[in-house]
Motif scaffolding. Structure first.
Motif, PDB file in Angstrom:
ATOM      1  N   LEU A 214      41.548 -14.301 -93.336  1.00  0.00           N
ATOM      2  CA  LEU A 214      41.114 -15.708 -93.260  1.00  0.00           C
ATOM      3  C   LEU A 214      39.594 -15.792 -93.217  1.00  0.00           C
ATOM      4  N   GLN A 215      38.972 -14.899 -92.460  1.00  0.00           N
ATOM      5  CA  GLN A 215      37.501 -14.898 -92.382  1.00  0.00           C
ATOM      6  C   GLN A 215      36.889 -14.578 -93.740  1.00  0.00           C
ATOM      7  N   GLU A 216      37.467 -13.618 -94.447  1.00  0.00           N
ATOM      8  CA  GLU A 216      36.957 -13.241 -95.770  1.00  0.00           C
ATOM      9  C   GLU A 216      37.064 -14.391 -96.761  1.00  0.00           C
ATOM     10  N   ASN A 217      38.040 -15.277 -96.563  1.00  0.00           N
ATOM     11  CA  ASN A 217      38.261 -16.402 -97.475  1.00  0.00           C
ATOM     12  C   ASN A 217      37.717 -17.722 -96.922  1.00  0.00           C
ATOM     13  N   ASN A 218      36.916 -17.623 -95.842  1.00  0.00           N
ATOM     14  CA  ASN A 218      36.301 -18.816 -95.228  1.00  0.00           C
ATOM     15  C   ASN A 218      37.335 -19.870 -94.862  1.00  0.00           C
ATOM     16  N   LEU A 219      38.453 -19.413 -94.298  1.00  0.00           N
ATOM     17  CA  LEU A 219      39.521 -20.320 -93.866  1.00  0.00           C
ATOM     18  C   LEU A 219      39.596 -20.336 -92.354  1.00  0.00           C
ATOM     19  N   PRO A 220      40.015 -21.460 -91.768  1.00  0.00           N
ATOM     20  CA  PRO A 220      40.120 -21.535 -90.305  1.00  0.00           C
ATOM     21  C   PRO A 220      41.238 -20.636 -89.787  1.00  0.00           C
ATOM     22  N   ALA A 221      40.965 -19.925 -88.697  1.00  0.00           N
ATOM     23  CA  ALA A 221      41.995 -19.066 -88.088  1.00  0.00           C
ATOM     24  C   ALA A 221      42.652 -19.820 -86.940  1.00  0.00           C
ATOM     25  N   ILE A 222      43.953 -19.976 -87.031  1.00  0.00           N
ATOM     26  CA  ILE A 222      44.714 -20.576 -85.949  1.00  0.00           C
ATOM     27  C   ILE A 222      45.138 -19.442 -85.023  1.00  0.00           C
ATOM     28  N   GLU A 223      44.927 -19.608 -83.734  1.00  0.00           N
ATOM     29  CA  GLU A 223      45.269 -18.535 -82.801  1.00  0.00           C
ATOM     30  C   GLU A 223      46.752 -18.172 -82.945  1.00  0.00           C
ATOM     31  N   PRO A 224      47.060 -16.877 -83.195  1.00  0.00           N
ATOM     32  CA  PRO A 224      48.454 -16.474 -83.371  1.00  0.00           C
ATOM     33  C   PRO A 224      49.316 -16.848 -82.166  1.00  0.00           C
ATOM     34  N   LEU A 225      50.542 -17.270 -82.453  1.00  0.00           N
ATOM     35  CA  LEU A 225      51.515 -17.569 -81.402  1.00  0.00           C
ATOM     36  C   LEU A 225      52.396 -16.346 -81.219  1.00  0.00           C
ATOM     37  N   LEU A 226      52.415 -15.803 -80.014  1.00  0.00           N
ATOM     38  CA  LEU A 226      53.175 -14.584 -79.739  1.00  0.00           C
ATOM     39  C   LEU A 226      54.330 -14.889 -78.807  1.00  0.00           C
ATOM     40  N   GLY A 227      55.496 -14.314 -79.141  1.00  0.00           N
ATOM     41  CA  GLY A 227      56.691 -14.553 -78.333  1.00  0.00           C
ATOM     42  C   GLY A 227      57.695 -13.437 -78.509  1.00  0.00           C
ATOM     43  N   ALA A 228      58.967 -13.794 -78.709  1.00  0.00           N
ATOM     44  CA  ALA A 228      60.035 -12.804 -78.860  1.00  0.00           C
ATOM     45  C   ALA A 228      60.303 -12.533 -80.342  1.00  0.00           C
ATOM     46  N   TRP A 229      61.014 -11.414 -80.610  1.00  0.00           N
ATOM     47  CA  TRP A 229      61.409 -11.101 -81.987  1.00  0.00           C
ATOM     48  C   TRP A 229      62.734 -11.826 -82.292  1.00  0.00           C
ATOM     49  N   SER A 230      62.733 -13.128 -82.314  1.00  0.00           N
ATOM     50  CA  SER A 230      64.007 -13.843 -82.438  1.00  0.00           C
ATOM     51  C   SER A 230      63.863 -15.130 -83.226  1.00  0.00           C
ATOM     52  N   GLU A 231      64.996 -15.601 -83.779  1.00  0.00           N
ATOM     53  CA  GLU A 231      65.020 -16.893 -84.463  1.00  0.00           C
ATOM     54  C   GLU A 231      64.671 -18.017 -83.493  1.00  0.00           C
ATOM     55  N   ALA A 232      65.142 -17.898 -82.252  1.00  0.00           N
ATOM     56  CA  ALA A 232      64.884 -18.941 -81.255  1.00  0.00           C
ATOM     57  C   ALA A 232      63.383 -19.132 -81.042  1.00  0.00           C
ATOM     58  N   TRP A 233      62.631 -18.017 -81.023  1.00  0.00           N
ATOM     59  CA  TRP A 233      61.184 -18.128 -80.857  1.00  0.00           C
ATOM     60  C   TRP A 233      60.549 -18.771 -82.091  1.00  0.00           C
ATOM     61  N   GLY A 234      61.031 -18.462 -83.274  1.00  0.00           N
ATOM     62  CA  GLY A 234      60.517 -19.102 -84.474  1.00  0.00           C
ATOM     63  C   GLY A 234      60.728 -20.610 -84.418  1.00  0.00           C
ATOM     64  N   HIS A 235      61.890 -21.007 -83.940  1.00  0.00           N
ATOM     65  CA  HIS A 235      62.214 -22.438 -83.794  1.00  0.00           C
ATOM     66  C   HIS A 235      61.269 -23.099 -82.794  1.00  0.00           C
ATOM     67  N   GLU A 236      61.034 -22.413 -81.669  1.00  0.00           N
ATOM     68  CA  GLU A 236      60.148 -22.939 -80.627  1.00  0.00           C
ATOM     69  C   GLU A 236      58.706 -23.019 -81.110  1.00  0.00           C
ATOM     70  N   ALA A 237      58.290 -22.038 -81.899  1.00  0.00           N
ATOM     71  CA  ALA A 237      56.907 -22.015 -82.385  1.00  0.00           C
ATOM     72  C   ALA A 237      56.617 -23.199 -83.298  1.00  0.00           C
ATOM     73  N   VAL A 238      57.610 -23.619 -84.073  1.00  0.00           N
ATOM     74  CA  VAL A 238      57.414 -24.785 -84.943  1.00  0.00           C
ATOM     75  C   VAL A 238      57.118 -26.027 -84.112  1.00  0.00           C
TER      76      VAL A 238
END
Length: 346
Positions: A214-238
């Protein structure tokens, strides 16, 4: 009434080397040398003997060959990957590397039990395996068993190697770059990253590569969201990414395919179209998940079969007495493009 003796199956006796020799019109010694790739003879004679053996269905005595060459022609594969998500494709690659050399592989699951792991190692050594390949469910942890100072060579694949050993892992930074750079080529400009727990080394490695692209392409970096390795976490992250009033992402790079599937399901529930409005890319290319996702999921493949093949070839080299420099070899990933990330802008 048919007796047990009359109903018992009758098995043909194995073809002997003497029968091959007689049929080919050569001595037993010549037949043996031809089948073992030894001795001086014309190419035509050697081929005639081998073809005769094939037609008669002759199979060499593997025990005798093992004693002769001081090899068992077997390799042990140790893993604590209970579900086989990583170890099975890796084993396929190992087998592919060894099959042409007449070497068989047998798999032992040590789970996370040190005592069980030690029992499996001792059983492998009792069976006189030529070497051991150690693999696991993550690259930054040792298997729960000590494999140092064994009397056979050990190669590590997709798990943390012991000091001074040979190891093979996928290049996670390379894989993350493939995903984020692909989004950039597609014209995505606000790319989010949703991944697993920070306690995993790969999570930090992929997040670092994500920020760098993202830095190389001059794009804004959104702080990564870290959680569990699960579909439920993907749903929550949205809900975290799309629940507020701020500018929404137009792409989500996920740390594995289960998270990505949860992200896609949650976006659909919100009426957000994938990939028209938001592109999604996963990691692992677990085909049973990626191909069943709607739309089918673009994902980073860690090339586990290739990784296993390289580990198998390295072990063969060590068994044959060839030296190998210790250290970790990183193998490149590849991006498997499906429908979830969209097409480039016109």
């Amino acid at each position: 009434m048919v007796s047990d003796a009359e109903s018992a199956p009758v098995f043909a006796k194995p073809v002997t080397l003497r029968e091959v020799a007689v049929s080919a019109g050569v001595s037993v010694a010549t037949a043996s040398k031809a089948l073992n790739g030894q001795g001086r003879m014309t190419a035509e004679t050697r081929e005639r003997i081998r073809e005769t053996a094939r037609l008669l269905g002759f199979r060499p005595n593997s025990l005798a060959q093992s004693l002769l060459r001081r090899r068992s022609f077997t390799v042990g594969l140790l893993t604590n990957d209970t579900y086989g998500r990583f170890s099975l494709p890796l084993m396929a690659g190992v087998s592919d590397a060894l099959v042409d050399n007449g070497v068989s592989v047998f798999l032992c699951n040590v789970e996370d039990d040190t005592r069980l792991g030690q029992l499996h190692v001792e059983a492998m050594l009792d069976k006189r395996v030529d070497g051991i390949i150690a693999t696991g469910k993550r690259i930054d942890r040792h298997l729960p068993v000590d494999l140092a100072n064994l009397r056979v060579p050990v190669v590590y694949a997709f798990t943390q190697p012991d000091a001074g050993a040979v190891g093979f892992v996928s290049d996670d930074a390379d894989g993350a770059r493939l995903a984020v750079e692909h989004f950039c080529r597609l014209g995505r400009r606000r790319i989010a990253h949703v991944s697993g727990p920070a306690s995993f080394a790969v999570v930090n490695t992929r997040a670092g590569a994500y920020r760098a692209v993202l830095q190389e392409n001059n794009l804004p970096a959104i702080e990564p969201l870290l959680g569990a390795w699960s579909e439920a976490w993907g749903h929550e992250a949205v809900a975290k990414l799309f629940g507020g009033r701020g500018e929404r992402p137009d792409a989500v790079f996920c740390g594995n395919d289960q998270i990505a599937r949860g992200v896609i399901d949650a976006l659909r529930e919100r009426g957000i179209r994938v990939p028209d409005e938001v592109g999604v890319i996963g990691f692992d290319n677990w085909e049973i998940v990626a191909e069943a996702t709607r739309p089918p999921l673009t994902s980073v493949d860690m090339n586990l079969a290739s990784l296993g093949r390289e580990a198998g070839l390295a072990l063969l080299s060590l068994v044959d007495g060839q030296p190998a420099a210790p250290g970790i070899r990183k193998l490149p990933c590849r991006l498997v493009v499906r429908q979830s990330c969209g097409s480039p802008p016109e």
